[in-house]
Write an enzyme that holds these catalytic residues in place. Sequence first.
Site, PDB file in Angstrom:
ATOM      1  N   HIS A 168      46.273  24.981 -11.679  1.00 24.68           N
ATOM      2  CA  HIS A 168      46.323  26.548 -11.400  1.00 24.68           C
ATOM      3  C   HIS A 168      44.723  26.873 -10.768  1.00 24.68           C
ATOM      4  CE1 HIS A 168      50.429  27.522 -12.364  1.00 24.68           C
ATOM      5  NE2 HIS A 168      50.307  26.848 -13.330  1.00 24.68           N
ATOM      6  N   ASP A 175      54.303  28.016 -10.322  1.00 28.17           N
ATOM      7  CA  ASP A 175      55.202  27.971 -11.251  1.00 28.17           C
ATOM      8  C   ASP A 175      56.208  29.112 -10.624  1.00 28.17           C
ATOM      9  OD1 ASP A 175      54.006  26.217 -13.049  1.00 28.17           O
ATOM     10  OD2 ASP A 175      53.127  28.008 -14.263  1.00 28.17           O
ATOM     11  N   GLU A 221      58.363  19.651 -16.763  1.00 23.95           N
ATOM     12  CA  GLU A 221      58.324  20.886 -16.175  1.00 23.95           C
ATOM     13  C   GLU A 221      58.711  21.087 -14.576  1.00 23.95           C
ATOM     14  OE1 GLU A 221      54.436  22.697 -16.304  1.00 23.95           O
ATOM     15  OE2 GLU A 221      54.161  22.492 -18.596  1.00 23.95           O
TER      16      GLU A 221
END
Length: 299
Positions: A168, A175, A221
């Site tokens: 990030h 996300d 994820e």
Amino acid sequence: MKNDVKNRKKKKKNGTKILVLLWILVFVLIGFELVFKNDVKFIALDYLSRASTNEIGNVKSKELTEVKVVSLDEFLGYGNVNVDESLLLVNDKHKLSENYSPQVVYHEERDVKMNICAKESFDELSKALLEKTEETLFISSAYRDYEKQKEIKEEEGATAQNPGCSEHQTGLALDVFVKNFAGESFIKSESGQFINEVCGDYGFIIRYPIFGEKKTGITYEPWHLRYVGLPHSKIISNSKITLEEYMDFFELGKYYTYENYIITRQNTKEIYVPEKFVSADVSADNTGAVVITFKTTEN
């Protein structure tokens, strides 16, 4: 008396058989539920598809005879060379400094900052999802700097990445979620499955796939998209590999062909450039080298 004992043993034996059959029935029912559960079925088929397609097998090593040697600075000054950060490798072994500052831009509609090289592709992916499912692709987390990651680490502990180890910080990681489906439930939705299936066509990959925990150190994820750009996203998404394995595939100084691209990892002093190419994208890889993606034809 003997008949009574014999009957009791027979009943006990029959009872054991019934119990075993009941347990078998339970496991069969659980198995059917797992097999036909929408998200589990999708994940299994996605895994098999990646393994069978193995797009990385179409990336071939190639010897180039017509090349010239230029300095990196000179090469970056070419009018047909674009510089971005799309192929930075960020993990526990390849960290970003506290002072690292990426090229980010504010995305007004999503109220987040993201790396400038990812914005157009995100908009195209969002448009494709809207046309397919009439759902809006939202972003819960995009760019966050070192200090913000430090705060998150202090709040969440072991579940959060260490400062300098989070993608990030590059602004390349997004996300995503849709209405009523965020986090782990994202893949249960039609939209989540669509994004996982087609993101490779838009420059993104699922950064932490279900088969990649040993390589990435991160569990599955399906909501965590990572921009790497084309053709890299297509190759990775259609192969059972992680970004770590993809970067390891390219030996320093060698050339590789894929469709109408030439891909090479070079040191940062002298660059060996093909005599003829249409355009090139250059990204540091956070290992001390740069990845250059030459486009040899327009299409």
